[in-house]
Write a protein that holds these residues in place. Structure first.
Motif, PDB file in Angstrom:
ATOM      1  N   TYR A   1       0.833  -1.201   0.000  1.00 39.50           N
ATOM      2  CA  TYR A   1       0.000   0.000   0.000  1.00 39.50           C
ATOM      3  C   TYR A   1       0.871   1.257   0.000  1.00 39.50           C
ATOM      4  CZ  TYR A   1      -3.505  -3.468   1.210  1.00 39.50           C
ATOM      5  OH  TYR A   1      -4.330  -4.574   1.202  1.00 39.50           O
ATOM      6  N   PRO A   2       1.512   1.548  -1.133  1.00 40.42           N
ATOM      7  CA  PRO A   2       2.432   2.683  -1.191  1.00 40.42           C
ATOM      8  C   PRO A   2       1.757   4.036  -0.999  1.00 40.42           C
ATOM      9  CG  PRO A   2       2.066   1.758  -3.379  1.00 40.42           C
ATOM     10  CD  PRO A   2       1.453   0.809  -2.408  1.00 40.42           C
ATOM     11  N   ASP A   3       0.454   4.139  -1.260  1.00 34.24           N
ATOM     12  CA  ASP A   3      -0.228   5.410  -1.031  1.00 34.24           C
ATOM     13  C   ASP A   3      -0.219   5.782   0.453  1.00 34.24           C
ATOM     14  OD1 ASP A   3      -0.751   5.623  -3.706  1.00 34.24           O
ATOM     15  OD2 ASP A   3      -2.841   4.966  -3.571  1.00 34.24           O
ATOM     16  N   THR A   4      -0.349   4.784   1.316  1.00 32.27           N
ATOM     17  CA  THR A   4      -0.329   5.026   2.761  1.00 32.27           C
ATOM     18  C   THR A   4       1.082   4.991   3.310  1.00 32.27           C
ATOM     19  OG1 THR A   4      -2.545   4.066   2.998  1.00 32.27           O
ATOM     20  CG2 THR A   4      -1.192   4.199   4.997  1.00 32.27           C
ATOM     21  N   PHE A   5       1.927   4.126   2.716  1.00 32.24           N
ATOM     22  CA  PHE A   5       3.304   3.949   3.204  1.00 32.24           C
ATOM     23  C   PHE A   5       4.292   4.243   2.062  1.00 32.24           C
ATOM     24  CE2 PHE A   5       0.544   0.772   5.321  1.00 32.24           C
ATOM     25  CZ  PHE A   5       0.663   1.185   6.638  1.00 32.24           C
ATOM     26  N   PRO A   6       4.473   5.503   1.718  1.00 28.41           N
ATOM     27  CA  PRO A   6       5.354   5.817   0.586  1.00 28.41           C
ATOM     28  C   PRO A   6       6.826   5.545   0.856  1.00 28.41           C
ATOM     29  CG  PRO A   6       4.611   7.825   1.661  1.00 28.41           C
ATOM     30  CD  PRO A   6       3.834   6.702   2.272  1.00 28.41           C
ATOM     31  N   GLN A   7       7.212   5.448   2.131  1.00 26.98           N
ATOM     32  CA  GLN A   7       8.611   5.177   2.475  1.00 26.98           C
ATOM     33  C   GLN A   7       8.742   3.732   2.959  1.00 26.98           C
ATOM     34  OE1 GLN A   7      10.662   8.367   4.770  1.00 26.98           O
ATOM     35  NE2 GLN A   7       8.649   9.344   4.840  1.00 26.98           N
ATOM     36  N   ALA A   8       8.503   2.782   2.084  1.00 26.86           N
ATOM     37  CA  ALA A   8       8.516   1.369   2.453  1.00 26.86           C
ATOM     38  C   ALA A   8       9.919   0.787   2.356  1.00 26.86           C
ATOM     39  CB  ALA A   8       7.558   0.580   1.572  1.00 26.86           C
ATOM     40  N   HIS A   9      10.270  -0.040   3.335  1.00 27.70           N
ATOM     41  CA  HIS A   9      11.607  -0.634   3.422  1.00 27.70           C
ATOM     42  C   HIS A   9      11.507  -2.150   3.580  1.00 27.70           C
ATOM     43  CE1 HIS A   9      13.939   3.184   4.278  1.00 27.70           C
ATOM     44  NE2 HIS A   9      12.703   3.578   4.520  1.00 27.70           N
ATOM     45  N   GLU A  10      12.588  -2.832   3.225  1.00 25.73           N
ATOM     46  CA  GLU A  10      12.756  -4.247   3.543  1.00 25.73           C
ATOM     47  C   GLU A  10      13.095  -4.365   5.032  1.00 25.73           C
ATOM     48  OE1 GLU A  10      12.321  -6.771   1.581  1.00 25.73           O
ATOM     49  OE2 GLU A  10      12.093  -5.773  -0.346  1.00 25.73           O
ATOM     50  N   PRO A  11      12.906  -5.559   5.632  1.00 28.32           N
ATOM     51  CA  PRO A  11      12.480  -6.816   5.020  1.00 28.32           C
ATOM     52  C   PRO A  11      10.974  -6.887   4.789  1.00 28.32           C
ATOM     53  CG  PRO A  11      12.857  -7.137   7.347  1.00 28.32           C
ATOM     54  CD  PRO A  11      13.268  -5.725   7.052  1.00 28.32           C
ATOM     55  N   GLU A  12      10.593  -7.731   3.857  1.00 28.96           N
ATOM     56  CA  GLU A  12       9.176  -7.927   3.562  1.00 28.96           C
ATOM     57  C   GLU A  12       8.519  -8.807   4.610  1.00 28.96           C
ATOM     58  OE1 GLU A  12       6.352  -9.415  -0.175  1.00 28.96           O
ATOM     59  OE2 GLU A  12       8.534  -9.476  -0.322  1.00 28.96           O
ATOM     60  N   HIS A  13       9.190  -9.914   4.970  1.00 34.96           N
ATOM     61  CA  HIS A  13       8.647 -10.856   5.946  1.00 34.96           C
ATOM     62  C   HIS A  13       9.611 -11.014   7.115  1.00 34.96           C
ATOM     63  CE1 HIS A  13       5.609 -11.842   3.036  1.00 34.96           C
ATOM     64  NE2 HIS A  13       6.481 -12.328   2.173  1.00 34.96           N
ATOM     65  N   VAL A  14       9.078 -11.485   8.217  1.00 35.21           N
ATOM     66  CA  VAL A  14       9.900 -11.703   9.407  1.00 35.21           C
ATOM     67  C   VAL A  14      10.855 -12.867   9.180  1.00 35.21           C
ATOM     68  CG1 VAL A  14       8.367 -13.368  10.530  1.00 35.21           C
ATOM     69  CG2 VAL A  14       9.758 -11.822  11.936  1.00 35.21           C
ATOM     70  N   SER A  15      11.974 -12.853   9.886  1.00 37.57           N
ATOM     71  CA  SER A  15      12.897 -13.992   9.884  1.00 37.57           C
ATOM     72  C   SER A  15      13.007 -14.537  11.301  1.00 37.57           C
ATOM     73  CB  SER A  15      14.283 -13.585   9.382  1.00 37.57           C
ATOM     74  OG  SER A  15      14.955 -12.789  10.342  1.00 37.57           O
ATOM     75  N   ALA A  16      13.100 -15.857  11.408  1.00 35.02           N
ATOM     76  CA  ALA A  16      13.302 -16.473  12.716  1.00 35.02           C
ATOM     77  C   ALA A  16      14.630 -16.051  13.320  1.00 35.02           C
ATOM     78  CB  ALA A  16      13.225 -17.998  12.593  1.00 35.02           C
ATOM     79  N   ALA A  17      15.610 -15.744  12.466  1.00 36.83           N
ATOM     80  CA  ALA A  17      16.902 -15.273  12.965  1.00 36.83           C
ATOM     81  C   ALA A  17      16.731 -13.984  13.760  1.00 36.83           C
ATOM     82  CB  ALA A  17      17.858 -15.054  11.798  1.00 36.83           C
ATOM     83  N   ALA A  18      15.897 -13.061  13.258  1.00 35.39           N
ATOM     84  CA  ALA A  18      15.652 -11.814  13.977  1.00 35.39           C
ATOM     85  C   ALA A  18      14.883 -12.070  15.274  1.00 35.39           C
ATOM     86  CB  ALA A  18      14.884 -10.840  13.090  1.00 35.39           C
ATOM     87  N   LEU A  19      13.889 -12.937  15.227  1.00 35.93           N
ATOM     88  CA  LEU A  19      13.153 -13.284  16.449  1.00 35.93           C
ATOM     89  C   LEU A  19      14.091 -13.853  17.502  1.00 35.93           C
ATOM     90  CD1 LEU A  19       9.920 -15.059  15.142  1.00 35.93           C
ATOM     91  CD2 LEU A  19      10.067 -12.791  16.151  1.00 35.93           C
ATOM     92  N   ALA A  20      14.970 -14.755  17.079  1.00 30.80           N
ATOM     93  CA  ALA A  20      15.895 -15.389  18.016  1.00 30.80           C
ATOM     94  C   ALA A  20      16.871 -14.381  18.602  1.00 30.80           C
ATOM     95  CB  ALA A  20      16.656 -16.520  17.320  1.00 30.80           C
ATOM     96  N   GLY A  21      17.400 -13.483  17.746  1.00 31.89           N
ATOM     97  CA  GLY A  21      18.330 -12.483  18.228  1.00 31.89           C
ATOM     98  C   GLY A  21      17.694 -11.556  19.236  1.00 31.89           C
ATOM     99  N   LEU A  22      16.465 -11.108  18.955  1.00 33.95           N
ATOM    100  CA  LEU A  22      15.759 -10.233  19.884  1.00 33.95           C
ATOM    101  C   LEU A  22      15.454 -10.955  21.189  1.00 33.95           C
ATOM    102  CD1 LEU A  22      14.351  -7.563  20.491  1.00 33.95           C
ATOM    103  CD2 LEU A  22      12.328  -8.431  19.284  1.00 33.95           C
ATOM    104  N   ALA A  23      14.987 -12.205  21.094  1.00 32.37           N
ATOM    105  CA  ALA A  23      14.694 -12.976  22.304  1.00 32.37           C
ATOM    106  C   ALA A  23      15.944 -13.202  23.138  1.00 32.37           C
ATOM    107  CB  ALA A  23      14.064 -14.319  21.927  1.00 32.37           C
TER     108      ALA A  23
END
Length: 218
Positions: free
Chosen positions: A161-183
């Protein structure tokens, strides 16, 4: 510490192993219709890559959403089963928090938005990559345009939805690596993580029909 992390709250089926300092193995595949089919083979691949057995795991980390009912429960039920079988704790992490943690944004504030289908997004605002400042919510993008105006955004919902979020960034989907690092960070700091309970935010599509006809004898 050896954390097995997994998430099925988005179209990505993602698994990772984290030793408390770094991710030592990870796998991800995007397929919104095959969470149940893909998750356990991904766990096997990650363990094989690390040269470890499942019984070496000391804790489970699972994305609790928000996400669609069917996909989300695959990861949560698998995490609960592993926890019971291994006798190890199961820690929940908000899936949006994992996306924020992995965001390629130098400083906040910013928004994380994932695809909730039905022309809606699951979203929350963040002060920085580790600090969520609003509860997760589900809304039509146009209805939150004023609340997110001018803010960078991360995730598939932002990209859709670029009309609402014109400054869109990656990542597109979550990664388990990020979940694990944060946890791992939060556990090392002595923080208590959420229970592994789903954030659905809305009712499932399947409903018991109203005024159905009784066909059994009285």
């Amino acid at each position: 510490m050896l954390l097995l992390a997994l998430d099925t709250a988005t179209p990505a089926v993602t698994v990772a192993l984290h030793d408390g300092s770094d991710v030592i193995a990870s796998a991800a595949q995007v397929d919104a219709r095959r969470h149940g089919e893909l998750l356990l083979p991904a766990v096997d691949r990650v363990l094989a890559e690390a040269g470890l057995r499942l019984d070496a795991v000391t804790g489970i980390v699972v994305g609790i959403g928000p996400g669609p009912y069917t996909g989300l429960r695959v990861g949560l039920m698998t995490a609960d089963t592993f926890g019971l079988a291994l006798g190890v704790p199961v820690h929940g992490v908000c899936t949006l928090d994992g996306l924020a943690y992995a965001a390629d944004i130098e400083k906040g504030p910013f928004v994380v938005a994932t695809d909730a289908r039905r022309k809606e997004v699951y979203w929350a605002r963040y002060a920085d990559s580790r600090t969520r400042v609003t509860d997760p919510a589900v809304d039509r993008p146009a209805d939150i345009a004023d609340q997110v105006a001018g803010l960078p955004a991360v995730g598939a919902g932002a990209l859709l939805y670029p009309d609402t979020f014109p400054q869109a960034h990656e990542p597109e989907h979550v990664s388990a690596a990020a979940l694990a690092g944060l946890a791992a960070e939060r556990l090392a700091a002595g923080e208590e993580l959420p229970a592994p309970r789903p954030l659905y935010l809305r009712r499932p599509d399947a409903q018991v029909p109203k005024n159905y006809k009784v066909v059994t004898p009285k």
